[in-house]
Design an enzyme around this catalytic site. Structure first.
Site, PDB file in Angstrom:
ATOM      1  CG  ASP A 177       1.868  36.344  12.990  1.00 54.07           C
ATOM      2  OD1 ASP A 177       2.037  35.990  14.176  1.00 54.07           O
ATOM      3  OD2 ASP A 177       0.747  36.603  12.520  1.00 54.07           O
ATOM      4  CG  PHE A 227      -8.768  41.896  23.682  1.00 58.27           C
ATOM      5  CD1 PHE A 227      -9.768  41.139  24.296  1.00 58.27           C
ATOM      6  CD2 PHE A 227      -8.131  41.350  22.572  1.00 58.27           C
ATOM      7  CE1 PHE A 227     -10.129  39.887  23.807  1.00 58.27           C
ATOM      8  CE2 PHE A 227      -8.488  40.091  22.080  1.00 58.27           C
ATOM      9  CZ  PHE A 227      -9.486  39.368  22.704  1.00 58.27           C
ATOM     10  CE1 TYR A 281      -2.086  39.679  32.788  1.00 62.70           C
ATOM     11  CE2 TYR A 281      -2.233  42.031  33.251  1.00 62.70           C
ATOM     12  CZ  TYR A 281      -2.207  40.971  32.351  1.00 62.70           C
ATOM     13  OH  TYR A 281      -2.309  41.224  31.009  1.00 62.70           O
ATOM     14  N   PRO A 322       2.028  49.228  35.044  1.00 64.14           N
ATOM     15  CG  PRO A 322       0.244  50.409  35.952  1.00 64.14           C
ATOM     16  CD  PRO A 322       1.217  49.324  36.261  1.00 64.14           C
ATOM     17  CB  ILE A 323       4.918  51.505  31.088  1.00 65.04           C
ATOM     18  CG1 ILE A 323       5.663  50.981  32.328  1.00 65.04           C
ATOM     19  CG2 ILE A 323       5.754  52.531  30.334  1.00 65.04           C
ATOM     20  CD1 ILE A 323       6.943  50.218  32.034  1.00 65.04           C
TER      21      ILE A 323
HETATM   22  C1  LIG Z   1      -3.549  49.931  31.142  1.00 65.32           C
HETATM   23  C2  LIG Z   1      -2.320  49.096  31.141  1.00 65.32           C
HETATM   24  C3  LIG Z   1      -2.096  48.449  32.446  1.00 65.32           C
HETATM   25  C4  LIG Z   1      -1.453  47.313  32.602  1.00 65.32           C
HETATM   26  C5  LIG Z   1      -0.939  46.555  31.454  1.00 65.32           C
HETATM   27  C6  LIG Z   1      -0.629  45.168  31.839  1.00 65.32           C
HETATM   28  C7  LIG Z   1      -0.347  44.218  30.938  1.00 65.32           C
HETATM   29  C8  LIG Z   1      -0.282  44.442  29.545  1.00 65.32           C
HETATM   30  C9  LIG Z   1      -0.098  43.424  28.704  1.00 65.32           C
HETATM   31  C10 LIG Z   1      -0.070  43.590  27.261  1.00 65.32           C
HETATM   32  O1  LIG Z   1       0.129  42.635  26.577  1.00 65.32           O
HETATM   33  S1  LIG Z   1      -0.271  45.137  26.595  1.00 65.32           S
HETATM   34  C11 LIG Z   1       0.081  44.954  24.850  1.00 65.32           C
HETATM   35  C12 LIG Z   1      -1.126  45.204  24.086  1.00 65.32           C
HETATM   36  N1  LIG Z   1      -0.767  45.303  22.692  1.00 65.32           N
HETATM   37  C13 LIG Z   1      -1.413  44.629  21.750  1.00 65.32           C
HETATM   38  O2  LIG Z   1      -2.363  43.921  21.994  1.00 65.32           O
HETATM   39  C14 LIG Z   1      -0.891  44.828  20.358  1.00 65.32           C
HETATM   40  C15 LIG Z   1      -1.274  43.722  19.404  1.00 65.32           C
HETATM   41  N2  LIG Z   1      -2.702  43.473  19.408  1.00 65.32           N
HETATM   42  C16 LIG Z   1      -3.432  43.163  18.282  1.00 65.32           C
HETATM   43  O3  LIG Z   1      -2.913  43.078  17.179  1.00 65.32           O
HETATM   44  C17 LIG Z   1      -4.907  42.893  18.440  1.00 65.32           C
HETATM   45  O4  LIG Z   1      -5.431  43.643  19.501  1.00 65.32           O
HETATM   46  C18 LIG Z   1      -5.197  41.379  18.712  1.00 65.32           C
HETATM   47  C19 LIG Z   1      -4.530  40.879  19.989  1.00 65.32           C
HETATM   48  C20 LIG Z   1      -6.722  41.187  18.824  1.00 65.32           C
HETATM   49  C21 LIG Z   1      -4.679  40.497  17.570  1.00 65.32           C
HETATM   50  O5  LIG Z   1      -5.058  41.001  16.313  1.00 65.32           O
HETATM   51  P1  LIG Z   1      -5.530  39.987  15.143  1.00 65.32           P
HETATM   52  O6  LIG Z   1      -5.781  40.841  13.945  1.00 65.32           O
HETATM   53  O7  LIG Z   1      -4.622  38.858  15.024  1.00 65.32           O
HETATM   54  O8  LIG Z   1      -6.864  39.403  15.748  1.00 65.32           O
HETATM   55  P2  LIG Z   1      -8.415  39.655  15.365  1.00 65.32           P
HETATM   56  O9  LIG Z   1      -8.752  41.087  15.397  1.00 65.32           O
HETATM   57  O10 LIG Z   1      -8.688  38.887  14.118  1.00 65.32           O
HETATM   58  O11 LIG Z   1      -9.137  38.959  16.609  1.00 65.32           O
HETATM   59  C22 LIG Z   1      -8.886  37.592  16.944  1.00 65.32           C
HETATM   60  C23 LIG Z   1     -10.056  37.079  17.780  1.00 65.32           C
HETATM   61  O12 LIG Z   1     -10.145  37.869  18.986  1.00 65.32           O
HETATM   62  C24 LIG Z   1     -11.436  38.476  19.068  1.00 65.32           C
HETATM   63  N3  LIG Z   1     -11.318  39.794  19.690  1.00 65.32           N
HETATM   64  C25 LIG Z   1     -10.547  40.810  19.267  1.00 65.32           C
HETATM   65  N4  LIG Z   1     -10.711  41.872  20.047  1.00 65.32           N
HETATM   66  C26 LIG Z   1     -11.631  41.533  20.980  1.00 65.32           C
HETATM   67  C27 LIG Z   1     -12.229  42.234  22.085  1.00 65.32           C
HETATM   68  N5  LIG Z   1     -11.898  43.491  22.381  1.00 65.32           N
HETATM   69  N6  LIG Z   1     -13.131  41.584  22.845  1.00 65.32           N
HETATM   70  C28 LIG Z   1     -13.469  40.283  22.564  1.00 65.32           C
HETATM   71  N7  LIG Z   1     -12.925  39.560  21.535  1.00 65.32           N
HETATM   72  C29 LIG Z   1     -12.022  40.201  20.752  1.00 65.32           C
HETATM   73  C30 LIG Z   1     -11.897  38.593  17.628  1.00 65.32           C
HETATM   74  O13 LIG Z   1     -13.306  38.730  17.560  1.00 65.32           O
HETATM   75  C31 LIG Z   1     -11.387  37.272  17.044  1.00 65.32           C
HETATM   76  O14 LIG Z   1     -12.201  36.201  17.468  1.00 65.32           O
HETATM   77  P3  LIG Z   1     -13.326  35.590  16.461  1.00 65.32           P
HETATM   78  O15 LIG Z   1     -12.607  35.148  15.222  1.00 65.32           O
HETATM   79  O16 LIG Z   1     -14.299  36.699  16.193  1.00 65.32           O
HETATM   80  O17 LIG Z   1     -13.936  34.463  17.226  1.00 65.32           O
HETATM   81  N1  LIG Z   2       2.542  48.953  28.657  1.00 69.34           N
HETATM   82  C1  LIG Z   2       2.255  48.337  29.796  1.00 69.34           C
HETATM   83  O1  LIG Z   2       1.687  48.929  30.723  1.00 69.34           O
HETATM   84  C2  LIG Z   2       2.647  46.916  29.990  1.00 69.34           C
HETATM   85  C3  LIG Z   2       3.166  46.151  28.980  1.00 69.34           C
HETATM   86  N2  LIG Z   2       3.531  44.857  29.236  1.00 69.34           N
HETATM   87  C4  LIG Z   2       4.189  44.059  28.211  1.00 69.34           C
HETATM   88  O2  LIG Z   2       5.150  44.851  27.552  1.00 69.34           O
HETATM   89  C5  LIG Z   2       5.318  44.382  26.222  1.00 69.34           C
HETATM   90  C6  LIG Z   2       5.189  45.530  25.250  1.00 69.34           C
HETATM   91  O3  LIG Z   2       3.878  46.079  25.318  1.00 69.34           O
HETATM   92  P1  LIG Z   2       3.569  47.581  24.872  1.00 69.34           P
HETATM   93  O4  LIG Z   2       4.778  48.187  24.334  1.00 69.34           O
HETATM   94  O5  LIG Z   2       2.861  48.234  25.976  1.00 69.34           O
HETATM   95  O6  LIG Z   2       2.485  47.353  23.715  1.00 69.34           O
HETATM   96  P2  LIG Z   2       2.582  47.408  22.133  1.00 69.34           P
HETATM   97  O7  LIG Z   2       1.230  47.073  21.637  1.00 69.34           O
HETATM   98  O8  LIG Z   2       3.201  48.679  21.705  1.00 69.34           O
HETATM   99  O9  LIG Z   2       3.615  46.243  21.776  1.00 69.34           O
HETATM  100  C7  LIG Z   2       3.247  44.964  21.365  1.00 69.34           C
HETATM  101  C8  LIG Z   2       4.111  44.619  20.179  1.00 69.34           C
HETATM  102  O10 LIG Z   2       3.886  43.251  19.834  1.00 69.34           O
HETATM  103  C9  LIG Z   2       3.897  43.130  18.444  1.00 69.34           C
HETATM  104  N3  LIG Z   2       3.086  41.973  18.066  1.00 69.34           N
HETATM  105  C10 LIG Z   2       1.787  41.725  18.345  1.00 69.34           C
HETATM  106  N4  LIG Z   2       1.384  40.574  17.788  1.00 69.34           N
HETATM  107  C11 LIG Z   2       2.476  40.057  17.154  1.00 69.34           C
HETATM  108  C12 LIG Z   2       2.697  38.885  16.389  1.00 69.34           C
HETATM  109  N5  LIG Z   2       1.720  38.002  16.164  1.00 69.34           N
HETATM  110  N6  LIG Z   2       3.928  38.672  15.889  1.00 69.34           N
HETATM  111  C13 LIG Z   2       4.941  39.565  16.100  1.00 69.34           C
HETATM  112  N7  LIG Z   2       4.784  40.684  16.820  1.00 69.34           N
HETATM  113  C14 LIG Z   2       3.562  40.947  17.335  1.00 69.34           C
HETATM  114  C15 LIG Z   2       3.275  44.418  17.917  1.00 69.34           C
HETATM  115  O11 LIG Z   2       3.734  44.754  16.608  1.00 69.34           O
HETATM  116  P3  LIG Z   2       2.887  44.424  15.275  1.00 69.34           P
HETATM  117  O12 LIG Z   2       1.523  44.958  15.477  1.00 69.34           O
HETATM  118  O13 LIG Z   2       3.698  45.083  14.195  1.00 69.34           O
HETATM  119  O14 LIG Z   2       2.920  42.928  15.117  1.00 69.34           O
HETATM  120  C16 LIG Z   2       3.786  45.444  18.932  1.00 69.34           C
HETATM  121  O15 LIG Z   2       4.955  46.045  18.453  1.00 69.34           O
HETATM  122  C17 LIG Z   2       4.290  43.274  26.024  1.00 69.34           C
HETATM  123  O16 LIG Z   2       4.894  42.029  26.268  1.00 69.34           O
HETATM  124  C18 LIG Z   2       3.286  43.560  27.103  1.00 69.34           C
HETATM  125  O17 LIG Z   2       2.591  42.396  27.489  1.00 69.34           O
HETATM  126  C19 LIG Z   2       3.373  44.287  30.457  1.00 69.34           C
HETATM  127  C20 LIG Z   2       2.842  44.995  31.477  1.00 69.34           C
HETATM  128  C21 LIG Z   2       2.480  46.383  31.346  1.00 69.34           C
END
Ligand SMILES: CC/C=C\C/C=C\C=C\C(=O)SCCNC(=O)CCNC(=O)[C@H](O)C(C)(C)COP(=O)(O)OP(=O)(O)OC[C@H]1O[C@@H](n2cnc3c(N)ncnc32)[C@H](O)[C@@H]1OP(=O)(O)O
Ligand SMILES: NC(=O)C1=CN([C@@H]2O[C@H](COP(=O)(O)OP(=O)(O)OC[C@H]3O[C@@H](n4cnc5c(N)ncnc54)[C@H](OP(=O)(O)O)[C@@H]3O)[C@@H](O)[C@H]2O)C=CC1
Length: 331
Positions: free
Chosen positions: A113, A145, A195, A238-239
């Site tokens: 983590d 999110f 962004y 976006p991918i």
């Molecule tokens: C369409 C795409 C176009 C463009 C993309 C551009 C950019 C993309 C960037 C990215 O980063 S995409 C990658 C996305 N991937 C992930 O997010 C994967 C990992 N994510 C997670 O594991 C969870 O979603 C996480 C981020 C919430 C973390 O999980 P964890 O278990 O550590 O957290 P909790 O579930 O305990 O939540 C923590 C805290 O956040 C509040 N919360 C969670 N979800 C929401 C929500 N949807 N809205 C509002 N708040 C939320 C949750 O309630 C907890 O807060 P509290 O303790 O309740 O106060």
């Molecule tokens: N897809 C898209 O359109 C875009 C993506 N990006 C960026 O690309 C990258 C990859 O995203 P994408 O592949 O789409 O999404 P995914 O959700 O597939 O990838 C996110 C990865 O991060 C890991 N991760 C999340 N929290 C933790 C943590 N606390 N410690 C270690 N690992 C963690 C997750 O694995 P696990 O849950 O096992 O921890 C997961 O493998 C990100 O940096 C995202 O911001 C940027 C712009 C656009």
């Protein structure tokens, strides 16, 4: 005319062929195309010469899913020994086995983590024992999110900024210090987003943290070149990945609107960004440091230009507009 039609058919066939290839190696979800996408077919095979990463070790955080998985597949195909690290060990192990059975190169799965500096230090200990220190580090792990900012709890803010900014910093500093001590240079790459530059409503913790990551990487590019380290940034548009789209486009409405405004008429593909990440991380890019590469099919400039909506004006409407404008002469 016939040549033009045949050329277009050829490009479409290339799209279909390369999508099939990507499905095999990267398992990408179905691709949707806008009208002009046939001009910009995504290629799926590895771009660099085979063996480009022989004798290289690469760490990819978040390498078990989405874009990180695709980057791991490409680096492994090109000869790297990869370590993928994130929270979910079962997913990491499945990905590691799938990729290494396809490429014949070892992929190690290490639970970590990135929010926890002690866990990061232990992950690097494990890595040193397995492979030695890496030549390539890709900080790809992220959390995000969509949410109106007035609905964010302090813990929601902390969760995203801890994964994205602090996680990237912990991994980078831990590895950086050990590499410096061992007098070994490395390529560091951070995956941010378009962004990070503009900011964006509804993903404010992510935008803030990704902007911080960019400042971190640009700063270290200046400071740590003397130790043999390069720092670069890719800003993807976006991918489609399950992780991103389930949290940022839960209804699917965003995808169509996005494709309509992207000049290349389609989303990016995991294989395309994997090729770019491989190039930036390779010795072919040894003069590249401090670079911020936008990789978005033109979406950023399309969103930015004040008059870009005029794309929807028809030739007949332009005739009328032109007369109106010309009639202002002398006024
Ligand atoms: C369409 C795409 C176009 C463009 C993309 C551009 C950019 C993309 C960037 C990215 O980063 S995409 C990658 C996305 N991937 C992930 O997010 C994967 C990992 N994510 C997670 O594991 C969870 O979603 C996480 C981020 C919430 C973390 O999980 P964890 O278990 O550590 O957290 P909790 O579930 O305990 O939540 C923590 C805290 O956040 C509040 N919360 C969670 N979800 C929401 C929500 N949807 N809205 C509002 N708040 C939320 C949750 O309630 C907890 O807060 P509290 O303790 O309740 O106060
Ligand atoms: N897809 C898209 O359109 C875009 C993506 N990006 C960026 O690309 C990258 C990859 O995203 P994408 O592949 O789409 O999404 P995914 O959700 O597939 O990838 C996110 C990865 O991060 C890991 N991760 C999340 N929290 C933790 C943590 N606390 N410690 C270690 N690992 C963690 C997750 O694995 P696990 O849950 O096992 O921890 C997961 O493998 C990100 O940096 C995202 O911001 C940027 C712009 C656009």
């Amino acid at each position: 005319m016939a040549a033009r039609v045949l050329g277009r058919a050829g490009r479409l066939a290339a799209v279909v062929r390369s999508s099939a290839l990507q499905l095999r190696l990267h398992g990408s979800a179905g691709l949707r195309f806008g009208s002009q996408a046939s001009f910009f077919p995504p290629l799926g095979d590895a771009m660099l010469p085979s063996g480009s990463f022989n004798n290289h070790v690469a760490l990819i955080t978040g390498g078990g899913t989405g874009l990180g998985r695709a980057m791991t597949a490409t680096l492994s195909q090109l000869g790297a020994q990869c370590i993928i690290a994130s929270r979910k060990l079962d997913i990491l192990q499945r990905t590691a086995e799938e990729i290494s059975s396809q490429t014949g190169n070892k992929v190690h799965a290490v639970q970590c983590d990135v929010r926890d500096p002690q866990a990061v230090s232990q992950c690097v200990d494990q890595m040193e024992a397995l492979t030695g220190l890496p030549d390539v580090i890709i900080n790809n792990a992220a959390g995000n999110f969509v949410c109106p900012s007035e609905r964010l709890s302090p813990n929601a803010w902390k969760t995203i900024t801890d994964i994205v900014l602090n996680g990237t910093a912990f991994v980078t500093l831990e590895l950086g210090k050990r590499l410096i001590q061992n007098q070994k240079g490395a390529s560091f790459l951070a995956i941010t987003t378009i962004y990070a530059e503009s900011g964006s409503g509804f993903v404010v913790p992510s935008a803030s943290a990704k902007a911080g990551v960019e400042a971190l990487y640009k700063s270290l590019a200046a400071e740590w070149g003397r130790y043999g380290h390069r720092f670069n940034i890719i800003q993807p548009g976006p991918i489609r990945t399950k992780g991103a789209f389930s949290r940022l486009d839960p209804t699917g409405a965003f995808e169509k609107a996005t494709i309509d405004r992207i000049p290349t008429g389609r989303l990016g593909t995991p294989a395309e960004i994997a090729n770019l990440a491989a190039y930036v991380s390779s010795n072919y890019a040894s003069w590249m440091s401090g670079a911020v590469i936008r990789f978005d099919g033109g979406e950023y400039v399309s969103l930015a230009g004040e008059f870009n909506e005029l794309r929807s004006v028809t030739p007949d409407q332009w005739k009328i507009l032109e007369v109106m404008i010309r009639n202002t002469k002398g006024s």
